[in-house]
Design an enzyme around this catalytic site. Structure first.
Site, PDB file in Angstrom:
ATOM      1  N   PRO A 270       0.670  -1.298   0.029  1.00 55.34           N
ATOM      2  CA  PRO A 270       0.056   0.121  -0.069  1.00 55.34           C
ATOM      3  C   PRO A 270       0.605   1.287   0.019  1.00 55.34           C
ATOM      4  CG  PRO A 270      -0.662  -1.303   1.869  1.00 55.34           C
ATOM      5  CD  PRO A 270       0.336  -1.974   1.188  1.00 55.34           C
ATOM      6  N   GLU A 271       1.009   1.812  -1.302  1.00 57.60           N
ATOM      7  CA  GLU A 271       1.450   3.244  -1.387  1.00 57.60           C
ATOM      8  C   GLU A 271       0.385   3.913  -1.985  1.00 57.60           C
ATOM      9  OE1 GLU A 271       5.694   3.630  -3.133  1.00 57.60           O
ATOM     10  OE2 GLU A 271       6.125   1.592  -2.308  1.00 57.60           O
TER      11      GLU A 271
ATOM     12  N   LYS B 191      -1.083   7.900   1.923  1.00 53.62           N
ATOM     13  CA  LYS B 191      -1.521   6.630   2.285  1.00 53.62           C
ATOM     14  C   LYS B 191      -2.472   6.196   3.238  1.00 53.62           C
ATOM     15  CE  LYS B 191       3.633   5.695   1.848  1.00 53.62           C
ATOM     16  NZ  LYS B 191       4.591   5.010   2.362  1.00 53.62           N
TER      17      LYS B 191
ATOM     18  N   HIS C  24      -6.340 -13.111   6.438  1.00 53.02           N
ATOM     19  CA  HIS C  24      -5.850 -12.180   7.557  1.00 53.02           C
ATOM     20  C   HIS C  24      -7.041 -11.110   7.876  1.00 53.02           C
ATOM     21  CE1 HIS C  24      -2.350 -14.687   7.408  1.00 53.02           C
ATOM     22  NE2 HIS C  24      -2.123 -14.032   6.109  1.00 53.02           N
TER      23      HIS C  24
ATOM     24  N   ARG D  72       0.318  -8.628   8.425  1.00 51.94           N
ATOM     25  CA  ARG D  72       1.354  -8.137   9.421  1.00 51.94           C
ATOM     26  C   ARG D  72       0.787  -7.256  10.427  1.00 51.94           C
ATOM     27  NH1 ARG D  72       6.848  -6.905   6.141  1.00 51.94           N
ATOM     28  NH2 ARG D  72       7.507  -6.912   8.413  1.00 51.94           N
TER      29      ARG D  72
ATOM     30  N   ARG E  12      15.881  21.518   1.462  1.00 52.71           N
ATOM     31  CA  ARG E  12      15.972  20.242   1.991  1.00 52.71           C
ATOM     32  C   ARG E  12      17.688  19.699   1.987  1.00 52.71           C
ATOM     33  NH1 ARG E  12      11.839  19.472   5.296  1.00 52.71           N
ATOM     34  NH2 ARG E  12      10.083  20.104   4.147  1.00 52.71           N
TER      35      ARG E  12
ATOM     36  N   ARG F 106      16.311   1.677   3.698  1.00 49.77           N
ATOM     37  CA  ARG F 106      15.548   0.592   3.052  1.00 49.77           C
ATOM     38  C   ARG F 106      16.330   0.232   1.940  1.00 49.77           C
ATOM     39  NH1 ARG F 106      10.098   1.789   3.871  1.00 49.77           N
ATOM     40  NH2 ARG F 106       9.764  -0.328   3.236  1.00 49.77           N
TER      41      ARG F 106
END
Length: 262
Positions: A2-3, A59, A93, A112, A151, A250
């Site tokens: 899920p993005e 999200k 699940h 999860r 940034r 990641r």
DNA sequence: AGTACCACCTGACGGC
DNA sequence: TGCCGTCAGGTGGTAC
């Protein structure tokens, strides 16, 4: 999965299946996915109500109830929705299950247990409280540049920072950076106007393309990294072999020839 | 401000 | 076949 693109697909799925029907019953199969609301609180808040509309921000999926309250859904790493008729079709699940008056069910499935189901008062308040950035599909170039300017971090970490832009995760940041030909650890401060402009274009192009294809990486164009996102695979442009590295804590996949470091 | 590491969970996969 | 380490598309906390 899920993005942002997956969330947009979930939103459309919920919109086309689950609106305007009375919720007869809500069953919590795992309380671990509940946020601040209790099991009883969720049941009291939903039973006898209807879902009327939805809103997505990054999200997060917000579902408006017919009494003005909102259901909040976040899908963690393994969450999803399934609308079905027969009990035997329930996903493996299922953590929260909504029973509609027409006999159908909507399952919040999440292997999860990193997902979240909650009741909130107002999405805008929630977004402000979590300091979420703007959704990249809502941003024109000036606003996009405004979010990134000044940034100091790496570009992959910046794209994935939900307080800067809301909705991009590990998978789609890899794709965006491949399309924009930027190494995942490229410093944002080093990007000139042209590079930022291209990055904005590729961000929108990748996210829209994924949504159009139902956020299914299996049906993305062959020119996308996601169709080749494994170490040693051929780069879709034929320029080299895909490698993996670490960025933003990641695993990042990239083509060293197309996306040189430095 | 930015990064690295850990934790939260379950399950799939590869190596031995 | 079985055990074990590692890794997985997210996020939040901590420490530097």
């Amino acid at each position: 999965m899920p993005e942002l693109p997956d969330l947009e697909v979930f939103k459309r799925y919920l919109d086309s299946t689950s609106l305007h029907q009375y919720i007869e019953k809500t069953e919590v199969k795992s309380g671990k996915v509940l946020g601040s609301v209790s099991v009883g609180g969720l049941k009291r808040g939903l039973e006898g109500r209807k879902f009327e509309s939805t809103r997505r921000h990054g999200k997060h999926l917000f579902v408006e109830l017919d009494d003005g309250g909102w259901l909040l859904l976040h899908f963690g790493m393994t969450g999803g929705l399934k609308y079905y008729k027969d009990v035997g079709e329930a996903p493996t699940h299922t953590r929260v299950l909504f029973y509609f008056a027409n006999g159908r069910h909507l399952a919040f499935d999440d292997q999860r247990l990193f997902g979240k189901v909650d009741l909130i008062g107002d999405p805008d308040h929630f977004i402000a409280e979590k300091k979420l950035g703007l959704d990249p599909l809502d941003l024109d170039f000036r606003a996009f540049r405004g979010r990134l300017e000044g940034r100091k971090g790496g570009i992959k970490a910046t794209l994935m920072n939900q307080q800067i832009l809301a909705g991009i995760g590990n998978i789609y940041s890899d794709e965006i950076l491949f399309q924009a030909r930027l190494h995942p650890r490229t410093s944002v401060a080093r990007l000139d106007g042209d590079a930022l402009h291209n990055l904005h274009e590729q961000t929108r192009r990748v996210l829209h393309a994924a949504i159009e294809r139902g956020a299914d990486p299996g049906v993305l164009p062959d020119s996308f990294l996601l169709s080749h996102r494994r170490e040693g695979e051929d780069c879709p442009r034929g320029n080299g072999k895909i490698q993996k590295t670490k960025a933003a804590g990641r695993t990042a996949y990239y083509c060293p020839a197309c996306q040189p470091e430095g």
